[in-house]
Write a protein that holds these residues in place. Sequence first.
Motif, PDB file in Angstrom:
ATOM      1  N   ARG A  89      15.555 -12.426  44.397  1.00 40.87           N
ATOM      2  CA  ARG A  89      16.770 -13.179  44.130  1.00 40.87           C
ATOM      3  C   ARG A  89      16.522 -14.263  43.099  1.00 40.87           C
ATOM      4  N   LEU A  90      17.485 -14.469  42.263  1.00 40.22           N
ATOM      5  CA  LEU A  90      17.495 -15.582  41.320  1.00 40.22           C
ATOM      6  C   LEU A  90      18.833 -16.277  41.458  1.00 40.22           C
ATOM      7  N   LEU A  91      18.788 -17.599  41.461  1.00 40.95           N
ATOM      8  CA  LEU A  91      20.000 -18.390  41.590  1.00 40.95           C
ATOM      9  C   LEU A  91      20.391 -18.891  40.201  1.00 40.95           C
ATOM     10  N   VAL A  92      21.597 -18.530  39.770  1.00 36.19           N
ATOM     11  CA  VAL A  92      22.125 -19.001  38.492  1.00 36.19           C
ATOM     12  C   VAL A  92      22.749 -20.366  38.735  1.00 36.19           C
ATOM     13  N   LEU A  93      22.185 -21.389  38.110  1.00 38.28           N
ATOM     14  CA  LEU A  93      22.628 -22.761  38.349  1.00 38.28           C
ATOM     15  C   LEU A  93      23.844 -23.096  37.504  1.00 38.28           C
ATOM     16  N   ALA A  94      24.601 -24.050  37.975  1.00 32.80           N
ATOM     17  CA  ALA A  94      25.782 -24.512  37.247  1.00 32.80           C
ATOM     18  C   ALA A  94      25.838 -26.022  37.326  1.00 32.80           C
ATOM     19  N   ALA A  95      26.670 -26.608  36.495  1.00 30.90           N
ATOM     20  CA  ALA A  95      26.814 -28.066  36.487  1.00 30.90           C
ATOM     21  C   ALA A  95      27.292 -28.546  37.854  1.00 30.90           C
ATOM     22  N   GLY A  96      26.776 -29.693  38.278  1.00 31.36           N
ATOM     23  CA  GLY A  96      27.186 -30.261  39.552  1.00 31.36           C
ATOM     24  C   GLY A  96      26.413 -29.726  40.739  1.00 31.36           C
ATOM     25  N   GLY A  97      25.396 -28.877  40.471  1.00 35.47           N
ATOM     26  CA  GLY A  97      24.548 -28.393  41.555  1.00 35.47           C
ATOM     27  C   GLY A  97      25.009 -27.101  42.192  1.00 35.47           C
ATOM     28  N   ALA A  98      26.182 -26.603  41.832  1.00 33.99           N
ATOM     29  CA  ALA A  98      26.645 -25.332  42.385  1.00 33.99           C
ATOM     30  C   ALA A  98      25.917 -24.188  41.695  1.00 33.99           C
ATOM     31  N   GLY A  99      26.135 -22.989  42.190  1.00 33.37           N
ATOM     32  CA  GLY A  99      25.492 -21.847  41.573  1.00 33.37           C
ATOM     33  C   GLY A  99      25.947 -20.559  42.204  1.00 33.37           C
ATOM     34  N   ARG A 100      25.453 -19.459  41.659  1.00 30.26           N
ATOM     35  CA  ARG A 100      25.768 -18.146  42.216  1.00 30.26           C
ATOM     36  C   ARG A 100      24.499 -17.326  42.226  1.00 30.26           C
ATOM     37  N   TRP A 101      24.407 -16.400  43.161  1.00 28.77           N
ATOM     38  CA  TRP A 101      23.243 -15.532  43.232  1.00 28.77           C
ATOM     39  C   TRP A 101      23.349 -14.438  42.188  1.00 28.77           C
ATOM     40  N   LEU A 102      22.271 -14.246  41.465  1.00 26.32           N
ATOM     41  CA  LEU A 102      22.186 -13.091  40.590  1.00 26.32           C
ATOM     42  C   LEU A 102      21.954 -11.860  41.449  1.00 26.32           C
ATOM     43  N   GLU A 103      22.569 -10.768  41.093  1.00 23.19           N
ATOM     44  CA  GLU A 103      22.356  -9.539  41.864  1.00 23.19           C
ATOM     45  C   GLU A 103      20.866  -9.224  41.890  1.00 23.19           C
ATOM     46  N   PRO A 104      20.321  -8.829  43.063  1.00 21.89           N
ATOM     47  CA  PRO A 104      18.865  -8.627  43.179  1.00 21.89           C
ATOM     48  C   PRO A 104      18.318  -7.647  42.154  1.00 21.89           C
ATOM     49  N   LEU A 105      17.077  -7.916  41.740  1.00 26.67           N
ATOM     50  CA  LEU A 105      16.365  -7.037  40.816  1.00 26.67           C
ATOM     51  C   LEU A 105      15.582  -6.002  41.609  1.00 26.67           C
ATOM     52  N   ASP A 106      15.537  -4.785  41.113  1.00 31.91           N
ATOM     53  CA  ASP A 106      14.755  -3.731  41.748  1.00 31.91           C
ATOM     54  C   ASP A 106      13.306  -3.735  41.284  1.00 31.91           C
ATOM     55  N   VAL A 107      13.079  -4.178  40.060  1.00 30.98           N
ATOM     56  CA  VAL A 107      11.736  -4.200  39.489  1.00 30.98           C
ATOM     57  C   VAL A 107      11.765  -5.167  38.309  1.00 30.98           C
ATOM     58  N   VAL A 108      10.616  -5.747  38.001  1.00 29.90           N
ATOM     59  CA  VAL A 108      10.514  -6.669  36.877  1.00 29.90           C
ATOM     60  C   VAL A 108       9.498  -6.118  35.878  1.00 29.90           C
ATOM     61  N   PHE A 109       9.833  -6.209  34.606  1.00 34.13           N
ATOM     62  CA  PHE A 109       8.941  -5.801  33.518  1.00 34.13           C
ATOM     63  C   PHE A 109       8.554  -7.074  32.763  1.00 34.13           C
ATOM     64  N   PRO A 110       7.400  -7.687  33.088  1.00 33.62           N
ATOM     65  CA  PRO A 110       6.994  -8.877  32.344  1.00 33.62           C
ATOM     66  C   PRO A 110       6.490  -8.487  30.955  1.00 33.62           C
ATOM     67  N   VAL A 111       7.137  -8.995  29.931  1.00 37.09           N
ATOM     68  CA  VAL A 111       6.672  -8.777  28.567  1.00 37.09           C
ATOM     69  C   VAL A 111       6.247 -10.155  28.045  1.00 37.09           C
ATOM     70  N   LEU A 112       5.322 -10.760  28.774  1.00 38.29           N
ATOM     71  CA  LEU A 112       4.855 -12.118  28.522  1.00 38.29           C
ATOM     72  C   LEU A 112       3.398 -12.042  28.102  1.00 38.29           C
ATOM     73  N   HIS A 113       3.107 -12.399  26.879  1.00 33.18           N
ATOM     74  CA  HIS A 113       1.733 -12.354  26.387  1.00 33.18           C
ATOM     75  C   HIS A 113       1.117 -13.744  26.459  1.00 33.18           C
ATOM     76  N   GLY A 114      -0.136 -13.799  26.879  1.00 37.42           N
ATOM     77  CA  GLY A 114      -0.837 -15.073  26.867  1.00 37.42           C
ATOM     78  C   GLY A 114      -0.689 -15.860  28.153  1.00 37.42           C
ATOM     79  N   THR A 115      -0.938 -17.158  28.061  1.00 35.57           N
ATOM     80  CA  THR A 115      -0.932 -18.025  29.238  1.00 35.57           C
ATOM     81  C   THR A 115       0.454 -18.100  29.872  1.00 35.57           C
ATOM     82  N   TYR A 116       0.459 -18.337  31.179  1.00 35.28           N
ATOM     83  CA  TYR A 116       1.682 -18.432  31.994  1.00 35.28           C
ATOM     84  C   TYR A 116       2.522 -17.162  31.908  1.00 35.28           C
ATOM     85  N   GLY A 117       1.866 -16.029  31.831  1.00 31.31           N
ATOM     86  CA  GLY A 117       2.606 -14.776  31.779  1.00 31.31           C
ATOM     87  C   GLY A 117       1.708 -13.567  31.947  1.00 31.31           C
ATOM     88  N   GLU A 118       0.579 -13.601  31.242  1.00 33.64           N
ATOM     89  CA  GLU A 118      -0.372 -12.495  31.305  1.00 33.64           C
ATOM     90  C   GLU A 118      -1.584 -12.862  32.162  1.00 33.64           C
TER      91      GLU A 118
END
Length: 397
Positions: free
Chosen positions: A90-119
């Motif tokens: 789950r990821l929470l999409v934030l909005a002004a004033g502290g409210a938010g909505r849930w992003l529809e759940p992800l089935d899988v994640v593909f990290p395309v992050l090279h280097g530090t804080y990702g790889e």
Amino acid sequence: MVQHAAGGRRLRVGILFGGRSGEHEVSLMSARSVFRAIDRQRFEPVPIGITRSGQWILPHDAEALLGAGRGVEPADGEPLAVVPGPGGRRLLVLAAGGAGRWLEPLDVVFPVLHGTYGEDGTVQGLLELLDVPYVGAGVMASAVGMDKAVMKELFRARGLPVVPFVVVTATRWRREPAAVIEGIEGTLGYPCFTKPANLGSSVAIRKCRDRRQLADGLEEALAYDRKAVVERGVDARELEISVLGNDEPMASLPGEIRPRAEFYTYEAKYTEGGAELIVPAPVPPRVVEAMQRLAIAAFQAVDAAGMARVDFFLERATGRLLVNEINTIPGFTAYSMYPRLWEAAGLPYRDLITRLIELALERHGERARLRTTYGDGGGGDAQGGGDGAGTGTDGQG
């Protein structure tokens, strides 16, 4: 084989890109390729950008952002909050004033992050807490594959041939620079190469021919990391092999890099025409077999999963093979060697992406069958559960 999720819907694939790394722009180039090539009949891509400061965003216009040729900024989308725990994926999409909505759940994640804080295992650890399948190596393999100092020590302990090297910490360099220089000269000599221990894409790599260049190279490398690796210069061809799989990986035929510059710089890697990529590499069958064996051995030494590219030196004078490094999130740009080698083997780019997602789901399914309680602790013994966002795939138990 990937099937549709429950109800026949496409699997939602989060594509993570950007990040707190010197390879931020490289990540955007790779993510753009994955986003455009992924099979839209099977998958619904959900691009998630990470700014240089570490803020996660849901882009307003992912395609425009990925094609803009600049970094990810907070203003490019809506901020996201990651919520780990039993209701994972789950990821929470934030909005002004502290409210938010849930992003529809992800089935899988593909990290395309090279280097530090990702790889380097950091994002992989977060995805483990979320209990979401993800493409590529796990926490330990990612961390070891990113840290060239630890990686080379492990390869050497496993009997894999590596280039002679020295590790220098920033603390020691500040305290006794003259002794560091003398030690490197006595152990490695010139020319030698300096590089940050935890970075990739040839960022901050320098060829050093004398004391002044060595000092400058160490200064630059230690501006990016607390450790620098210094390697003996070798007169060699640069060869690479792609590895694909989990516990029973396969190795491709090798490719060869012939940089236009003196060595394979950042600019050569990510500028069209900066280097000649020869697929397959013109090497004898016995060398191919040795490289494939060593590539799989390196993959298994760090306990990698999904994908990796293993880089080699082939010494011109002796014909000796040396393992340079393993990359657990290799580049996915149009000029990248990893997908080109599999395409030459008959696995097109789009099908390669699908296969990597299958391997992620397969690995997650295996982990979900493991016990996480001991004795009569009550409750379920398996790791899984999540929020009930089932994928309906062959690999998920």
